[in-house]
Motif scaffolding. Structure first.
Motif, PDB file in Angstrom:
ATOM      1  N   ARG A 187       0.829  -1.526   0.071  1.00  0.00           N
ATOM      2  CA  ARG A 187      -0.149   0.353   0.194  1.00  0.00           C
ATOM      3  C   ARG A 187       1.240   1.308   0.130  1.00  0.00           C
ATOM      4  NH1 ARG A 187      -5.374  -0.746   0.527  1.00  0.00           N
ATOM      5  NH2 ARG A 187      -5.632   1.032   1.684  1.00  0.00           N
ATOM      6  N   GLU A 188       0.546   2.304  -0.918  1.00  0.00           N
ATOM      7  CA  GLU A 188       1.041   3.922  -1.232  1.00  0.00           C
ATOM      8  C   GLU A 188       0.366   4.888  -0.065  1.00  0.00           C
ATOM      9  OE1 GLU A 188       1.729   4.813  -4.683  1.00  0.00           O
ATOM     10  OE2 GLU A 188       3.136   2.550  -4.643  1.00  0.00           O
ATOM     11  N   ASP A 189       0.311   6.048   0.158  1.00  0.00           N
ATOM     12  CA  ASP A 189      -0.241   7.199   0.933  1.00  0.00           C
ATOM     13  C   ASP A 189      -1.271   7.041   0.316  1.00  0.00           C
ATOM     14  OD1 ASP A 189       1.445   6.857   2.950  1.00  0.00           O
ATOM     15  OD2 ASP A 189       2.946   8.474   1.974  1.00  0.00           O
ATOM     16  N   VAL A 190      -1.658   6.988  -1.153  1.00  0.00           N
ATOM     17  CA  VAL A 190      -2.062   7.467  -1.998  1.00  0.00           C
ATOM     18  C   VAL A 190      -3.765   6.618  -1.640  1.00  0.00           C
ATOM     19  CG1 VAL A 190      -2.159   6.483  -4.081  1.00  0.00           C
ATOM     20  CG2 VAL A 190      -3.165   8.116  -4.423  1.00  0.00           C
ATOM     21  N   ASP A 191      -3.160   5.312  -1.362  1.00  0.00           N
ATOM     22  CA  ASP A 191      -4.531   3.552  -1.407  1.00  0.00           C
ATOM     23  C   ASP A 191      -5.131   4.147   0.279  1.00  0.00           C
ATOM     24  OD1 ASP A 191      -3.792   2.905  -3.452  1.00  0.00           O
ATOM     25  OD2 ASP A 191      -1.998   1.614  -2.107  1.00  0.00           O
ATOM     26  N   ASN A 192      -4.608   5.214   1.042  1.00  0.00           N
ATOM     27  CA  ASN A 192      -5.728   5.437   1.872  1.00  0.00           C
ATOM     28  C   ASN A 192      -6.211   6.606   2.063  1.00  0.00           C
ATOM     29  OD1 ASN A 192      -4.131   3.281   3.969  1.00  0.00           O
ATOM     30  ND2 ASN A 192      -2.169   4.876   4.612  1.00  0.00           N
ATOM     31  N   GLN A 193      -6.374   7.518   1.225  1.00  0.00           N
ATOM     32  CA  GLN A 193      -7.102   9.210   1.192  1.00  0.00           C
ATOM     33  C   GLN A 193      -8.462   8.028   0.484  1.00  0.00           C
ATOM     34  OE1 GLN A 193      -5.484  11.065  -2.098  1.00  0.00           O
ATOM     35  NE2 GLN A 193      -3.726  11.790  -0.889  1.00  0.00           N
ATOM     36  N   PRO A 194      -9.248   9.432   1.664  1.00  0.00           N
ATOM     37  CA  PRO A 194     -10.999   8.387   1.421  1.00  0.00           C
ATOM     38  C   PRO A 194     -10.832   8.836  -0.097  1.00  0.00           C
ATOM     39  CG  PRO A 194     -10.461   9.881   3.338  1.00  0.00           C
ATOM     40  CD  PRO A 194      -9.432   9.286   3.084  1.00  0.00           C
ATOM     41  N   ALA A 195     -10.929   9.636  -0.719  1.00  0.00           N
ATOM     42  CA  ALA A 195     -11.818   9.525  -1.780  1.00  0.00           C
ATOM     43  C   ALA A 195     -11.070   8.879  -2.747  1.00  0.00           C
ATOM     44  CB  ALA A 195     -10.858  11.165  -2.664  1.00  0.00           C
ATOM     45  N   ASN A 196      -9.935   7.849  -2.533  1.00  0.00           N
ATOM     46  CA  ASN A 196     -10.115   6.860  -3.643  1.00  0.00           C
ATOM     47  C   ASN A 196     -10.049   5.452  -2.852  1.00  0.00           C
ATOM     48  OD1 ASN A 196      -8.243   8.825  -5.392  1.00  0.00           O
ATOM     49  ND2 ASN A 196      -6.305   8.268  -3.583  1.00  0.00           N
ATOM     50  N   GLN A 197     -10.851   5.679  -1.885  1.00  0.00           N
ATOM     51  CA  GLN A 197     -11.873   4.559  -1.629  1.00  0.00           C
ATOM     52  C   GLN A 197     -13.300   4.493  -1.367  1.00  0.00           C
ATOM     53  OE1 GLN A 197     -10.454   4.382   2.610  1.00  0.00           O
ATOM     54  NE2 GLN A 197      -8.721   4.095   2.254  1.00  0.00           N
ATOM     55  N   CYS A 198     -13.718   3.080  -1.936  1.00  0.00           N
ATOM     56  CA  CYS A 198     -14.941   3.161  -1.691  1.00  0.00           C
ATOM     57  C   CYS A 198     -16.480   3.651  -1.134  1.00  0.00           C
ATOM     58  CB  CYS A 198     -15.162   1.721  -1.971  1.00  0.00           C
ATOM     59  SG  CYS A 198     -14.420   0.893  -3.567  1.00  0.00           S
ATOM     60  N   ARG A 199     -16.861   4.530  -1.891  1.00  0.00           N
ATOM     61  CA  ARG A 199     -17.698   5.912   0.216  1.00  0.00           C
ATOM     62  C   ARG A 199     -18.472   4.354   0.145  1.00  0.00           C
ATOM     63  NH1 ARG A 199     -21.159  10.181  -3.559  1.00  0.00           N
ATOM     64  NH2 ARG A 199     -19.930   9.277  -4.891  1.00  0.00           N
ATOM     65  N   ALA A 200     -19.375   3.449  -0.953  1.00  0.00           N
ATOM     66  CA  ALA A 200     -20.311   2.941   0.059  1.00  0.00           C
ATOM     67  C   ALA A 200     -19.744   1.710   0.870  1.00  0.00           C
ATOM     68  CB  ALA A 200     -20.287   1.568  -1.243  1.00  0.00           C
ATOM     69  N   TYR A 201     -17.950   1.323   1.212  1.00  0.00           N
ATOM     70  CA  TYR A 201     -17.755   1.044   1.821  1.00  0.00           C
ATOM     71  C   TYR A 201     -18.047   1.129   2.925  1.00  0.00           C
ATOM     72  CZ  TYR A 201     -14.822  -2.550   4.927  1.00  0.00           C
ATOM     73  OH  TYR A 201     -13.964  -3.307   5.648  1.00  0.00           O
ATOM     74  N   ARG A 202     -16.664   2.706   2.765  1.00  0.00           N
ATOM     75  CA  ARG A 202     -16.669   4.053   4.202  1.00  0.00           C
ATOM     76  C   ARG A 202     -17.877   3.738   4.999  1.00  0.00           C
ATOM     77  NH1 ARG A 202     -14.221   6.764  -0.062  1.00  0.00           N
ATOM     78  NH2 ARG A 202     -15.712   8.727   0.831  1.00  0.00           N
ATOM     79  N   GLN A 203     -19.124   4.149   4.357  1.00  0.00           N
ATOM     80  CA  GLN A 203     -20.282   4.278   4.930  1.00  0.00           C
ATOM     81  C   GLN A 203     -20.962   3.177   5.221  1.00  0.00           C
ATOM     82  OE1 GLN A 203     -22.543   6.423   1.687  1.00  0.00           O
ATOM     83  NE2 GLN A 203     -21.343   8.663   2.058  1.00  0.00           N
ATOM     84  N   GLY A 204     -20.990   1.849   5.231  1.00  0.00           N
ATOM     85  CA  GLY A 204     -20.676   1.250   5.750  1.00  0.00           C
ATOM     86  C   GLY A 204     -22.089   0.638   4.280  1.00  0.00           C
ATOM     87  N   LYS A 205     -22.145   0.936   3.612  1.00  0.00           N
ATOM     88  CA  LYS A 205     -23.188   0.017   2.500  1.00  0.00           C
ATOM     89  C   LYS A 205     -22.859  -1.289   1.805  1.00  0.00           C
ATOM     90  CE  LYS A 205     -25.091   4.958   1.576  1.00  0.00           C
ATOM     91  NZ  LYS A 205     -25.120   6.006   0.301  1.00  0.00           N
ATOM     92  N   THR A 206     -21.942  -1.282   1.833  1.00  0.00           N
ATOM     93  CA  THR A 206     -20.952  -2.648   1.954  1.00  0.00           C
ATOM     94  C   THR A 206     -20.293  -3.062   2.786  1.00  0.00           C
ATOM     95  OG1 THR A 206     -19.511  -1.819   0.474  1.00  0.00           O
ATOM     96  CG2 THR A 206     -21.142  -2.212  -1.325  1.00  0.00           C
ATOM     97  N   HIS A 207     -20.680  -4.270   3.136  1.00  0.00           N
ATOM     98  CA  HIS A 207     -19.487  -4.770   4.086  1.00  0.00           C
ATOM     99  C   HIS A 207     -18.565  -5.931   4.031  1.00  0.00           C
ATOM    100  CE1 HIS A 207     -23.617  -3.870   5.626  1.00  0.00           C
ATOM    101  NE2 HIS A 207     -23.046  -3.244   6.753  1.00  0.00           N
ATOM    102  N   HIS A 208     -17.447  -5.872   2.379  1.00  0.00           N
ATOM    103  CA  HIS A 208     -17.068  -6.772   2.127  1.00  0.00           C
ATOM    104  C   HIS A 208     -15.941  -5.904   0.612  1.00  0.00           C
ATOM    105  CE1 HIS A 208     -18.650  -9.964   4.043  1.00  0.00           C
ATOM    106  NE2 HIS A 208     -19.589  -9.622   4.413  1.00  0.00           N
ATOM    107  N   PHE A 209     -15.298  -5.720   0.272  1.00  0.00           N
ATOM    108  CA  PHE A 209     -14.685  -5.770  -0.631  1.00  0.00           C
ATOM    109  C   PHE A 209     -13.605  -6.569  -1.040  1.00  0.00           C
ATOM    110  CE2 PHE A 209     -12.168  -3.852   2.848  1.00  0.00           C
ATOM    111  CZ  PHE A 209     -10.716  -4.245   1.869  1.00  0.00           C
ATOM    112  N   VAL A 210     -13.686  -6.231  -2.460  1.00  0.00           N
ATOM    113  CA  VAL A 210     -12.757  -6.811  -2.877  1.00  0.00           C
ATOM    114  C   VAL A 210     -11.270  -5.565  -3.307  1.00  0.00           C
ATOM    115  CG1 VAL A 210     -11.265  -8.153  -5.742  1.00  0.00           C
ATOM    116  CG2 VAL A 210     -13.763  -8.696  -4.213  1.00  0.00           C
ATOM    117  N   GLU A 211      -9.720  -5.852  -3.113  1.00  0.00           N
ATOM    118  CA  GLU A 211      -8.669  -5.236  -3.331  1.00  0.00           C
ATOM    119  C   GLU A 211      -7.955  -5.957  -5.023  1.00  0.00           C
ATOM    120  OE1 GLU A 211      -6.822  -2.107  -0.340  1.00  0.00           O
ATOM    121  OE2 GLU A 211      -6.472  -4.030  -0.069  1.00  0.00           O
ATOM    122  N   LEU A 212      -8.168  -5.255  -5.245  1.00  0.00           N
ATOM    123  CA  LEU A 212      -7.134  -5.571  -6.616  1.00  0.00           C
ATOM    124  C   LEU A 212      -6.062  -4.448  -7.374  1.00  0.00           C
ATOM    125  CD1 LEU A 212     -10.162  -6.251  -9.625  1.00  0.00           C
ATOM    126  CD2 LEU A 212      -8.852  -7.926  -8.058  1.00  0.00           C
TER     127      LEU A 212
END
Length: 108
Positions: free
Chosen positions: A73-98
């Motif tokens: 992981r790089e710093d850019v990966d931890n920026q909320p703008a680069n993460q799935c909003r649905a996961y951050r908001q609890g709308k989804t509970h699982h993710f696939v990371e590629l």
């Protein structure tokens, strides 16, 4: 007494696995669908450099998101703008990371 030990063992296993009751079949299906979403995004010219979210919710698995990240992981990966909003908001509970090349990093 044996029932209490059994319950404790089950709870410890549940917590150790991240509280997930997702089957291996569901994980496999999520990875396949994530890689299909990646292929579609690539065809549409998506830039994967900053690790974008490429699927807020998978169509047949609406509790899953698909995110691109670097491995390691790089710093850019931890920026909320680069993460799935649905996961951050609890709308989804699982993710696939590629990774940016579409290779599986992890499921969660």
């Amino acid at each position: 007494m044996p029932r209490i030990l059994l319950v404790i063992c089950v709870l410890v296993s549940f917590v150790a696995c991240g509280g997930s009751s997702v089957s291996q079949d569901e994980r496999t299906q999520a990875v396949r669908m994530a890689q299909a979403a990646y292929a579609t995004a690539k065809e549409h010219g998506t830039d994967f450099t900053n690790g974008p979210c490429i699927a807020e919710q998978l169509q047949k698995l609406p509790d899953w998101s698909v995110d691109v990240a670097h491995d390691p992981r790089e710093d850019v990966d931890n920026q909320p703008a680069n993460q799935c909003r649905a996961y951050r908001q609890g709308k989804t509970h699982h993710f696939v990371e590629l990774d940016p090349a579409g290779n599986l990093i992890r499921t969660r």
